[in-house]
Design a protein around this motif. Structure first.
Motif, PDB file in Angstrom:
ATOM      1  N   VAL A   1       0.839  -1.193   0.000  1.00 41.48           N
ATOM      2  CA  VAL A   1       0.000   0.000   0.000  1.00 41.48           C
ATOM      3  C   VAL A   1       0.875   1.244   0.000  1.00 41.48           C
ATOM      4  CG1 VAL A   1      -1.815  -1.195   1.298  1.00 41.48           C
ATOM      5  CG2 VAL A   1      -0.162   0.232   2.529  1.00 41.48           C
ATOM      6  N   GLU A   2       0.315   2.360  -0.457  1.00 39.72           N
ATOM      7  CA  GLU A   2       1.045   3.617  -0.411  1.00 39.72           C
ATOM      8  C   GLU A   2       1.083   4.149   1.020  1.00 39.72           C
ATOM      9  OE1 GLU A   2      -0.757   6.259  -3.223  1.00 39.72           O
ATOM     10  OE2 GLU A   2       0.022   5.156  -4.962  1.00 39.72           O
ATOM     11  N   ILE A   3       2.083   4.963   1.313  1.00 39.38           N
ATOM     12  CA  ILE A   3       2.276   5.415   2.683  1.00 39.38           C
ATOM     13  C   ILE A   3       1.092   6.243   3.179  1.00 39.38           C
ATOM     14  CG2 ILE A   3       3.524   7.544   2.104  1.00 39.38           C
ATOM     15  CD1 ILE A   3       5.378   6.822   4.530  1.00 39.38           C
ATOM     16  N   GLU A   4       0.382   6.920   2.264  1.00 41.99           N
ATOM     17  CA  GLU A   4      -0.796   7.687   2.672  1.00 41.99           C
ATOM     18  C   GLU A   4      -1.905   6.778   3.200  1.00 41.99           C
ATOM     19  OE1 GLU A   4       1.493  10.121  -0.250  1.00 41.99           O
ATOM     20  OE2 GLU A   4       0.757   8.039  -0.224  1.00 41.99           O
ATOM     21  N   VAL A   5      -1.942   5.545   2.708  1.00 40.31           N
ATOM     22  CA  VAL A   5      -2.920   4.584   3.197  1.00 40.31           C
ATOM     23  C   VAL A   5      -2.598   4.197   4.635  1.00 40.31           C
ATOM     24  CG1 VAL A   5      -3.939   2.304   2.816  1.00 40.31           C
ATOM     25  CG2 VAL A   5      -3.317   3.739   0.858  1.00 40.31           C
ATOM     26  N   ILE A   6      -1.304   4.028   4.919  1.00 39.92           N
ATOM     27  CA  ILE A   6      -0.883   3.730   6.292  1.00 39.92           C
ATOM     28  C   ILE A   6      -1.229   4.901   7.205  1.00 39.92           C
ATOM     29  CG2 ILE A   6       1.098   3.275   7.783  1.00 39.92           C
ATOM     30  CD1 ILE A   6       2.381   1.765   5.480  1.00 39.92           C
ATOM     31  N   GLU A   7      -0.988   6.111   6.732  1.00 35.63           N
ATOM     32  CA  GLU A   7      -1.320   7.288   7.529  1.00 35.63           C
ATOM     33  C   GLU A   7      -2.816   7.318   7.855  1.00 35.63           C
ATOM     34  OE1 GLU A   7      -0.972  12.178   7.407  1.00 35.63           O
ATOM     35  OE2 GLU A   7      -0.754  11.012   5.569  1.00 35.63           O
TER      36      GLU A   7
ATOM     37  N   LYS B   1      -3.532   6.172  -2.548  1.00 36.59           N
ATOM     38  CA  LYS B   1      -4.104   7.400  -1.991  1.00 36.59           C
ATOM     39  C   LYS B   1      -5.426   7.724  -2.674  1.00 36.59           C
ATOM     40  CE  LYS B   1      -3.027  12.317  -1.364  1.00 36.59           C
ATOM     41  NZ  LYS B   1      -2.005  13.373  -1.601  1.00 36.59           N
ATOM     42  N   GLU B   2      -5.459   7.534  -3.988  1.00 36.15           N
ATOM     43  CA  GLU B   2      -6.666   7.844  -4.742  1.00 36.15           C
ATOM     44  C   GLU B   2      -7.829   6.943  -4.325  1.00 36.15           C
ATOM     45  OE1 GLU B   2      -3.647   7.491  -6.051  1.00 36.15           O
ATOM     46  OE2 GLU B   2      -3.329   9.639  -6.464  1.00 36.15           O
ATOM     47  N   SER B   3      -7.539   5.683  -4.050  1.00 34.23           N
ATOM     48  CA  SER B   3      -8.612   4.758  -3.693  1.00 34.23           C
ATOM     49  C   SER B   3      -9.239   5.107  -2.347  1.00 34.23           C
ATOM     50  CB  SER B   3      -8.086   3.319  -3.656  1.00 34.23           C
ATOM     51  OG  SER B   3      -7.142   3.144  -2.610  1.00 34.23           O
ATOM     52  N   LEU B   4      -8.490   5.822  -1.479  1.00 32.31           N
ATOM     53  CA  LEU B   4      -9.048   6.215  -0.191  1.00 32.31           C
ATOM     54  C   LEU B   4     -10.195   7.202  -0.348  1.00 32.31           C
ATOM     55  CD1 LEU B   4      -5.855   6.701   2.011  1.00 32.31           C
ATOM     56  CD2 LEU B   4      -7.456   4.779   2.018  1.00 32.31           C
TER      57      LEU B   4
END
Length: 239
Positions: free
Chosen positions: A182-188, A217-220
């Protein structure tokens, strides 16, 4: 290193402690604690433990060695080896200790990941303090990578910012490993939604994200959070 250590009275009803095979194991465990450094570590050489912790007891080095192994098998300590030297890490050391914010770096190395096989417990990660700089830095918004030494440091800062309980460097490594998928923004986002809970809780959210293909990030942007009514969060797609 502090001259005094705290031992919680809850040790009297600890199942792990009370299930130890010998009373000497119980005594050695409690006597080890005052001899640890500010990270809950000390030498793991049976000869040195005997000389340092129980010098006046009529116990052999073999007795001490057997007892150390019992404590490791019970999940109360990690007994590990780096090169030719052995060390002990007390698990859950910082739960009842005071003044640990003043610590800097342990003179003993951290346990390697491959030496942390302990009984099944909360994702199998022992709780002990990471030695990373826990000072919150700027740059947690936007892309989130500016102002940090590494992704692990960035994730640790988010953990601190949102007051998640973290079971040491191994659990930090575990949540950082999600960067592979996952991208780091997803972890955030997962950490933010776990505010004042735990890293384990955040990882359960990440597992849910992965199952639903929410890895970018976009999928969030297609997610919203609604209370489940059962002490957890449910995620549903926006319509």
């Amino acid at each position: 290193m502090a001259e005094k250590r705290m031992i919680s009275k809850s040790i009297s009803i600890s199942e792990k402690v009370n299930m130890l095979p010998d009373v000497f194991d119980m005594l050695l465990f409690t006597w080890i604690i005052p001899h640890t450094d500010d990270f809950g570590r000390l030498t793991g050489s049976p000869a040195k433990v005997k000389a340092l912790v129980v010098p006046m007891l009529d116990k052999s080095m073999k007795d001490v060695e057997r007892s150390i192994k019992s404590l490791h098998d019970a999940g109360l300590i990690i007994w590990y080896q780096i090169n030719t030297d052995k060390y002990i890490q007390v698990i859950n050391f910082d739960n009842h200790q005071q003044g640990l914010h003043k610590r800097t770096k342990s003179k003993f190395p951290e346990p390697p990941i491959e030496n942390t096989s302990i009984p099944e417990d909360s994702r199998n990660f022992p709780e002990f303090p990471p030695e990373l700089n826990r000072t919150e830095q700027k740059g947690t918004e936007g892309k989130g990578t500016e102002g940090y030494v590494s992704d692990a440091q960035q994730i640790l800062n988010w953990i601190n910012k949102y007051e998640l309980s973290c079971k040491g460097t191994f659990q930090l490594d575990e949540i950082t490993s999600y960067l592979k998928v996952v991208e780091i923004e997803v972890i955030e986002a997962a950490i933010k939604q776990s505010e004042k809970k735990s890293v384990s809780y955040a990882m359960s959210i990440l597992d849910r994200f992965k199952r639903e293909g929410k890895t970018t990030k976009e999928s969030l942007n297609t997610l919203k959070v609604v209370p489940s009514g059962q002490g957890r969060l449910d995620f549903v797609d926006n319509l």
